[in-house]
Design a protein around this motif. Structure first.
Motif, PDB file in Angstrom:
ATOM      1  N   ASP A  23       0.838  -1.248  -0.086  1.00 51.23           N
ATOM      2  CA  ASP A  23       0.032   0.097  -0.046  1.00 51.23           C
ATOM      3  C   ASP A  23       0.756   1.106   0.073  1.00 51.23           C
ATOM      4  OD1 ASP A  23      -2.454  -1.359   0.026  1.00 51.23           O
ATOM      5  OD2 ASP A  23      -2.385  -1.466   2.106  1.00 51.23           O
ATOM      6  N   HIS A  24       2.139   0.988   0.428  1.00 53.15           N
ATOM      7  CA  HIS A  24       2.962   2.335   0.524  1.00 53.15           C
ATOM      8  C   HIS A  24       4.210   2.022  -0.131  1.00 53.15           C
ATOM      9  CE1 HIS A  24       0.127   2.803   3.820  1.00 53.15           C
ATOM     10  NE2 HIS A  24      -0.015   3.847   3.656  1.00 53.15           N
ATOM     11  N   PRO A  25       4.450   1.838  -1.391  1.00 54.44           N
ATOM     12  CA  PRO A  25       5.678   1.374  -2.167  1.00 54.44           C
ATOM     13  C   PRO A  25       6.855   2.261  -1.909  1.00 54.44           C
ATOM     14  CG  PRO A  25       3.779   2.065  -3.706  1.00 54.44           C
ATOM     15  CD  PRO A  25       3.368   2.147  -2.365  1.00 54.44           C
ATOM     16  N   TYR A  26       6.545   3.631  -1.583  1.00 52.29           N
ATOM     17  CA  TYR A  26       7.572   4.520  -1.491  1.00 52.29           C
ATOM     18  C   TYR A  26       7.969   4.457   0.069  1.00 52.29           C
ATOM     19  CZ  TYR A  26       7.112   5.961  -6.528  1.00 52.29           C
ATOM     20  OH  TYR A  26       7.175   6.001  -8.106  1.00 52.29           O
ATOM     21  N   GLY A  27       7.416   3.957   0.853  1.00 56.26           N
ATOM     22  CA  GLY A  27       7.728   3.905   2.078  1.00 56.26           C
ATOM     23  C   GLY A  27       6.785   4.836   3.142  1.00 56.26           C
ATOM     24  N   HIS A  28       7.147   5.081   4.282  1.00 59.43           N
ATOM     25  CA  HIS A  28       6.199   5.958   5.170  1.00 59.43           C
ATOM     26  C   HIS A  28       7.015   6.917   5.727  1.00 59.43           C
ATOM     27  CE1 HIS A  28       4.876   1.810   5.517  1.00 59.43           C
ATOM     28  NE2 HIS A  28       3.508   2.169   5.583  1.00 59.43           N
ATOM     29  N   HIS A  29       7.926   7.564   4.867  1.00 53.92           N
ATOM     30  CA  HIS A  29       8.696   8.613   5.351  1.00 53.92           C
ATOM     31  C   HIS A  29       8.008  10.000   5.567  1.00 53.92           C
ATOM     32  CE1 HIS A  29      12.041   5.814   4.719  1.00 53.92           C
ATOM     33  NE2 HIS A  29      11.637   5.706   3.361  1.00 53.92           N
ATOM     34  N   LYS A  30       7.096  10.189   4.926  1.00 54.16           N
ATOM     35  CA  LYS A  30       6.108  11.350   5.056  1.00 54.16           C
ATOM     36  C   LYS A  30       5.460  11.620   6.398  1.00 54.16           C
ATOM     37  CE  LYS A  30       5.605  13.041   0.318  1.00 54.16           C
ATOM     38  NZ  LYS A  30       4.556  13.375  -0.745  1.00 54.16           N
TER      39      LYS A  30
END
Length: 310
Positions: free
Chosen positions: A78-85
């Motif tokens: 669901d979050h292929p770019y990670g959760h950094h935001k």
């Protein structure tokens, strides 16, 4: 780059955002006890504003710890770019709390200005306030440096918040000192309002920075310079780079670009060069993720969506 030199010190690496935010929670709890006691024994609205700021510190540190923990989660379906935001939510929340605290301080100060009250036991009150602010100042100093090492906006936001607490205490000391020197009871409230205005400015800046991060702001100028410098090392008459687009997402930086090369090259040779460029870029900019599209020299890409180029 400045942050590269700090990355060489393992001591700073061990001060993870989670550890420092846990320390911030503990320090906030201690300062709440000290400053609330200072306000109780003096009845100073300035010291009350100082204590209210510490309650905001505690809530901010707890929320920041939760968001940093989420930001460290690996990428998933669901979050292929990670959760950094998630860190930007922490910074925005902290900024909103700072603004709220500033408004509350102004309200209490105006009320006290209309109804001045004598101050009591100022010596103990000032001593408790200064001691608690010293704790915040030391922690903020450490957090600022660790924030640059870990590229954490949540740590930076909490550090800036702690600095506003130090300024609040400094203003309170000046205000109470002025009351002692002049006998003007209303001066305590006036200084508290001045401190609150500074807090409002700091909080609004944090909210603005968080909003920019959530809208995929471009990387910092020094990071962009490092990217261009690395690409120049690979550029040749037959090899060129264009359509560079960058963005920030918490601790991560992302770069997308096109690499043009002779059309006679084999796919294997082109892929090998692309891999070398990607590795060099990620080595020059910690936390960078690169996507490079390979194109023949005589082919140009066209964009119709109006996006600007970095």
């Amino acid at each position: 780059m400045a942050h590269n030199s700090q990355m060489n010190f393992p001591g700073w690496q061990s001060l993870t955002p989670q550890r420092l935010l846990r320390a911030s929670v503990a320090v906030a709890a201690a300062t709440i006890a000290l400053k609330t006691t200072a306000w109780y024994i003096t009845d100073s609205v300035g010291l009350l504003s100082d204590a209210m700021e510490s309650f905001v510190n505690l809530a901010s540190a707890l929320f920041g710890l939760a968001m940093v923990t989420i930001a460290q989660r690996p990428a998933d379906e669901d979050h292929p770019y990670g959760h950094h935001k998630a860190e930007y939510f922490s910074s925005g929340f902290e900024g909103a709390l700072i603004v709220g605290a500033g408004v509350a301080i102004i309200w209490a100060s105006v009320h006290r200005m209309m109804n001045p009250q004598p101050l009591q036991q100022l010596g103990w009150g000032l001593l408790l306030s200064v001691g608690s602010s010293a704790l915040n100042g030391v922690l903020a100093w450490v957090m600022f440096r660790s924030a640059r090492v870990h590229r954490s906006i949540a740590l930076e936001a909490d550090a800036r918040h702690l600095v506003t607490d130090v300024w609040t205490s400094a203003g309170v000391v000046v205000g109470i000192g002025g009351v002692i020197w002049t006998g003007w009871l209303w001066l305590d409230a006036v200084v508290a309002i001045g401190v609150a205005l500074n807090i409002l400015w700091e909080g609004s800046q944090l909210v603005w920075r968080s909003s920019q991060g959530l809208m995929d702001e471009a990387v910092e100028p020094d990071v962009l310079e490092a990217i261009h410098r690395t690409l120049e090392g690979f550029a040749r008459p037959a090899i060129r780079f264009d359509h560079l687009i960058t963005r920030r997402s918490g601790q991560r930086r992302f770069a997308d670009l096109h690499m043009h090369m002779p059309e006679r090259w084999t796919l294997g040779r082109a892929a090998a060069l692309r891999n070398s460029v990607e590795q060099a870029l990620m080595g020059a900019v910690p936390g960078l993720r690169v996507s490079i599209q390979i194109l023949p020299s005589n082919v140009e890409a066209h964009f119709d969506d109006g996006d600007g180029l970095t």
